[in-house]
Design a protein around this motif. Sequence first.
Motif, PDB file in Angstrom:
ATOM      1  N   LYS A 160      31.905  23.183 -85.620  1.00  0.00           N
ATOM      2  CA  LYS A 160      30.720  22.779 -84.564  1.00  0.00           C
ATOM      3  C   LYS A 160      30.971  21.348 -84.214  1.00  0.00           C
ATOM      4  N   VAL A 211      23.743  20.648 -80.604  1.00  0.00           N
ATOM      5  CA  VAL A 211      24.915  20.951 -80.785  1.00  0.00           C
ATOM      6  C   VAL A 211      25.506  21.047 -79.358  1.00  0.00           C
ATOM      7  N   TYR A 215      30.891  24.962 -79.951  1.00  0.00           N
ATOM      8  CA  TYR A 215      31.414  25.571 -81.179  1.00  0.00           C
ATOM      9  C   TYR A 215      32.867  25.854 -80.658  1.00  0.00           C
ATOM     10  N   LYS A 235      29.367  30.816 -79.769  1.00  0.00           N
ATOM     11  CA  LYS A 235      27.976  30.252 -79.757  1.00  0.00           C
ATOM     12  C   LYS A 235      26.812  31.395 -80.143  1.00  0.00           C
TER      13      LYS A 235
END
Length: 107
Positions: free
Chosen positions: A32, A45, A48, A98
């Motif tokens: 991440k 975020v 990923y 994700k």
Amino acid sequence: MEPIYARCDKSCNQSFYVKHFKEDKLHNTIEKTYFNCPNCGQEYVCFYTDEEVRKLQKKQRELQRKLKWVTDADEVKALLIEQDKLRAATKERMDAIKQKVEQQHEQ
């Protein structure tokens, strides 16, 4: 890399520059990439990745380097088509990761 200007739209509404991104290794090979608001600590975020995504990204970097030196128009066109396919594959894989991670987080 240039700092990115951001605003904490989830919590404190503070504006700030993101100078460094953080990476955490989750389960298996998933990583991440994220940053935190320096005022309230809210996490954002970015994306990923897994081994497959990182391999696709490596291919994209190699293709970018190759594009700098190619002069033949037909070869450039072919490389740009390949680049578009790699980008689409990368996005598709990242979106799937994700979705999987966020579903697991909700449970």
